[in-house]
Design a protein around this motif. Structure first.
Motif, PDB file in Angstrom:
ATOM      1  N   HIS A  87       0.837  -1.201   0.000  1.00 29.86           N
ATOM      2  CA  HIS A  87       0.000   0.000   0.000  1.00 29.86           C
ATOM      3  C   HIS A  87       0.873   1.252   0.000  1.00 29.86           C
TER       4      HIS A  87
ATOM      5  N   ILE B 129      -3.285   5.114   1.430  1.00 35.46           N
ATOM      6  CA  ILE B 129      -3.463   5.613   2.789  1.00 35.46           C
ATOM      7  C   ILE B 129      -4.408   6.807   2.809  1.00 35.46           C
TER       8      ILE B 129
ATOM      9  N   THR C 275      -8.053   5.748   1.953  1.00 31.59           N
ATOM     10  CA  THR C 275      -8.674   5.072   3.091  1.00 31.59           C
ATOM     11  C   THR C 275      -9.090   6.074   4.156  1.00 31.59           C
TER      12      THR C 275
ATOM     13  N   MET D 251      -4.802   3.587   6.966  1.00 30.81           N
ATOM     14  CA  MET D 251      -3.938   2.412   7.030  1.00 30.81           C
ATOM     15  C   MET D 251      -2.664   2.781   7.780  1.00 30.81           C
TER      16      MET D 251
ATOM     17  N   ARG E 197       3.890  -1.612   5.982  1.00 29.54           N
ATOM     18  CA  ARG E 197       3.639  -0.975   4.689  1.00 29.54           C
ATOM     19  C   ARG E 197       4.802  -0.031   4.365  1.00 29.54           C
TER      20      ARG E 197
END
Length: 294
Positions: A168, A173, A176, A190, A205
């Motif tokens: 990701h 990020i 989200t 995230m 990540r």
């Protein structure tokens, strides 16, 4: 010492085997623009290592490899750092074959074998479960993601790994965050580093600071054998697509806003929000014993 600050000099120092680069980079362009892109991405990854202490106590990582541009890029960057002696962690790539119709099963094992990457291909027919459980017209992503993550957790434990590493990037990020903001009514995204519910596996990540556009350019230059997702990729009108379009529009009108938004996620002031669980508003009053509001 900030490990990201000295990366330019270290990138010019080859591994003890005197090879030009890891085998995965055999067909990589030898151009100024590509080298700048590669160094920028490596710098971003190492900054994430540093900021979130990703290498603390780590010995073996399972890399989730979907066959998309981002997971290929993650694998390449980690192998690059490992080859240069800057990532003292054993790596194993894992692809979860979810039973999607017409999935080209041969591509990933052939590619990983060719470039000498230790890997495991795990078959689990989560595709049928998602198609059965999700009503027609609804999005598959949430259930598909949970099933995929659960299987990757299991494989990571079976392989004796300390962490599951996912591809990701910055846009994932931010998207989200705004999905939770607009549709979930909460401030969450995230995390770059997360401990699973059982407390026995980290989720990392390392691409948290990497721009999606950079990852796309990197994948194109490296000529990764991309495998499209025929499940969620076949659906239109997803909420995440709306967030992606919104962020792209903001970036066009105000260049640099994505980086500013990402910085905002790491500079949180609970006393200037509205969550009494994070800040003791009840105890806030004038006097020497009052909690600080800034």
């Amino acid at each position: 010492m900030n490990i990201a600050a000295d990366i330019i000099d270290e990138l010019e120092t080859p591994n003890a085997d005197n090879a030009i680069a890891h085998a995965l980079f055999a067909a990589a362009p030898n151009s100024v623009s590509f080298n700048k892109l590669r160094k920028r991405l490596l710098r971003n990854v190492r900054q994430a290592f540093d900021d979130f202490a990703m290498l603390k106590g780590q010995k073996r990582w399972l890399i989730g490899l979907s066959g998309g541009k981002d997971s290929y890029g993650l694998l390449a960057l980690l192998l690059d750092l490992q080859w240069r002696g800057l990532l003292p962690v054993e790596l194993i790539a894992c692809n979860l074959d979810q039973g999607q119709p017409n999935f080209p099963k041969h591509i990933l094992p052939e590619y990983l074998t060719k470039v000498g990457v230790k890997h495991r291909i795990e078959y689990r027919d989560t595709y049928s479960i998602v198609k059965e459980k999700v009503p027609e017209g609804a999005t598959y992503c949430s259930l598909c993601s949970r099933l995929r993550r659960g299987n990757l957790y299991r494989v990571a434990r079976e392989e004796g790994c300390d962490a599951l590493v996912l591809g990701h990037h910055r846009e994932d990020i931010l998207e989200t965050f705004f999905m939770n903001f607009f549709h979930g009514g909460r401030l969450a995204s995230m995390p770059a580093k997360l401990l699973n519910d059982e407390g026995n596996l980290m989720v990392l990540r390392p691409l948290a600071y990497c721009a999606e556009d950079d990852m796309a350019k990197f994948a194109a230059a490296m000529q990764f054998p991309i495998i499209p997702c025929d499940l969620c990729g076949s659906q239109d009108g997803l909420q995440r697509n709306a967030m992606k379009d919104m962020l792209a529009d903001i970036e066009r009108r105000m260049p640099g806003r994505k980086d500013t938004m990402l910085r905002a996620l790491s500079h949180v002031n609970p006393s200037h929000l509205l969550d009494p669980k994070l800040f003791d508003f009840a105890g806030l009053m004038a006097g020497e014993t009052a909690p600080r509001s800034e």
